[in-house]
Design an enzyme around this catalytic site. Sequence first.
Site, mmCIF file in Angstrom:
data_model
loop_
_atom_site.group_PDB
_atom_site.id
_atom_site.type_symbol
_atom_site.label_atom_id
_atom_site.label_comp_id
_atom_site.label_asym_id
_atom_site.label_seq_id
_atom_site.Cartn_x
_atom_site.Cartn_y
_atom_site.Cartn_z
ATOM 1 N N PRO A 10 6.169 -8.086 8.016
ATOM 2 C CA PRO A 10 6.432 -7.062 9.038
ATOM 3 C C PRO A 10 7.928 -6.942 9.346
ATOM 4 O O PRO A 10 8.357 -5.972 9.939
ATOM 5 C CB PRO A 10 5.670 -7.564 10.262
ATOM 6 C CG PRO A 10 4.789 -8.657 9.790
ATOM 7 C CD PRO A 10 5.373 -9.206 8.524
ATOM 8 N N GLU A 50 2.897 -17.485 9.444
ATOM 9 C CA GLU A 50 4.297 -17.218 9.816
ATOM 10 C C GLU A 50 5.159 -16.880 8.603
ATOM 11 O O GLU A 50 6.376 -16.755 8.723
ATOM 12 C CB GLU A 50 4.902 -18.436 10.541
ATOM 13 C CG GLU A 50 4.193 -18.848 11.816
ATOM 14 C CD GLU A 50 4.210 -17.763 12.892
ATOM 15 O OE1 GLU A 50 5.227 -17.066 13.011
ATOM 16 O OE2 GLU A 50 3.186 -17.617 13.580
ATOM 17 N N ARG A 98 0.922 4.630 -10.201
ATOM 18 C CA ARG A 98 0.664 6.060 -10.421
ATOM 19 C C ARG A 98 1.921 6.798 -10.880
ATOM 20 O O ARG A 98 1.864 7.956 -11.275
ATOM 21 C CB ARG A 98 0.032 6.718 -9.189
ATOM 22 C CG ARG A 98 0.898 6.740 -7.968
ATOM 23 C CD ARG A 98 0.144 7.266 -6.772
ATOM 24 N NE ARG A 98 -0.058 8.705 -6.822
ATOM 25 C CZ ARG A 98 0.909 9.591 -6.634
ATOM 26 N NH1 ARG A 98 2.135 9.189 -6.404
ATOM 27 N NH2 ARG A 98 0.647 10.874 -6.680
ATOM 28 N N ASP A 158 2.522 15.697 -4.958
ATOM 29 C CA ASP A 158 1.939 14.976 -3.848
ATOM 30 C C ASP A 158 2.938 14.730 -2.729
ATOM 31 O O ASP A 158 4.125 14.821 -2.911
ATOM 32 C CB ASP A 158 1.379 13.634 -4.332
ATOM 33 C CG ASP A 158 -0.045 13.802 -4.821
ATOM 34 O OD1 ASP A 158 -0.638 14.826 -4.471
ATOM 35 O OD2 ASP A 158 -0.535 12.933 -5.542
HETATM 36 N N1 ADE Z 1 2.305 -8.884 6.276
HETATM 37 C C1 ADE Z 1 1.792 -8.816 7.506
HETATM 38 N N2 ADE Z 1 2.009 -7.625 8.069
HETATM 39 C C2 ADE Z 1 2.694 -6.901 7.143
HETATM 40 C C3 ADE Z 1 3.237 -5.591 7.124
HETATM 41 N N3 ADE Z 1 3.137 -4.759 8.157
HETATM 42 N N4 ADE Z 1 3.895 -5.181 6.011
HETATM 43 C C4 ADE Z 1 4.034 -5.999 4.968
HETATM 44 N N5 ADE Z 1 3.553 -7.240 4.939
HETATM 45 C C5 ADE Z 1 2.891 -7.696 6.012
#
Ligand code: ADE
Length: 353
Positions: free
Chosen positions: A64, A91, A129, A144
């Site tokens: 994230p 984590e 793709r 697309d």
């Molecule tokens: N791992 C956990 N959440 C994630 C996300 N939003 N993007 C990429 N990998 C992740």
Amino acid sequence: MKNNLLRVNLINLRDFGKGNYRQLDDYAFGSGGMVFAAPQLKAALDYANLESKNIKPFVVYPSPQGVLINQELIESLAHQEHVIIFCGHYEGLDERFVEKYVNLEVSIGDCVLTGGELPAMIMIDSMSRLVPGVVGKTQAVIEDSFYRGMLDNPNYTRPFEWEGLRVPEVLLSGNDKQVSHWRRREAVKRTLTRRPDLISRASIRDYLADKVRVLIIAHDENIELESLGALCEAYELSRSYVLAKSHELREKIKNLYPEAKVLGSLDKILSEDNLLIVKIFSGSKNNSLHSLEVKRRCLEHEGSILFIFAQDESELESEALEGVSSYLYESEINNVSLNILIGTALDRFLGKR
Ligand code: ADE
């Protein structure tokens, strides 16, 4: 994969765990969550590297905290011969491993998943793709969503009427020109309302079709129309004009460039209905718009668009232009030749981002 267009190897990190329990993670210093330990990750990387032979792999870590994935990023990943994706859990990975061996940390969006496996699948799917032969119709890949940074138009199939709703008439007209105009307008409408943030990186030239014209206000004959011609060609602008106020200058330009469309006044060109004018000059003026806003308004506009270029703002003060709907765009590049002004502005509005 069956046709050997791409290969995906799955490596189980557990095979590189330590001790009887094949341990991979340990408590995070300071927070107590679980973190994948660097030595085991490095052992797995070394194993994956054996696959690479002489090719340097590109190591991606979904998290994230990563940069947001978009189509351009996927395109650049798809150009890599060997991509290694490290899927973390809890984590995540020890930061020292990330620092030393990860080329790019990527996020699929502002939400938190339990691990990197789904992001890895998203990346593999969208990269694959783009490999020629994976999707039957190459044009479909091009058209697309996001391919040119714009959203896709809505699509319909039979039945023609369903629950009182009809397929837009134009799609049944068989008129290719009208259909592609409709598709472009729908894509523009959707992008402007749902994802205006995309406009900065969108390549809008195809969405403006053949509506854009260029007019250059010449104050002497040194306007190097050959290179301007090349610029207009590069941006597929079929119609360009030069405005020269004095008869003498018009004659000089016509002698130098017999092909040029040299005008003495704006009257004729401004007589068209629903014309949007963007006045572009190098300098600064309070009421000028940001280039992004100009780009947005050009997209929003249904009729033709005329870019009028002048070396300085005073040349744009013409009676003919009074009362005509127009926007002013100042180039931040000051004291440059008209050609450089035109080149940089056209690139900003119409070039590939
Ligand atoms: N791992 C956990 N959440 C994630 C996300 N939003 N993007 C990429 N990998 C992740």
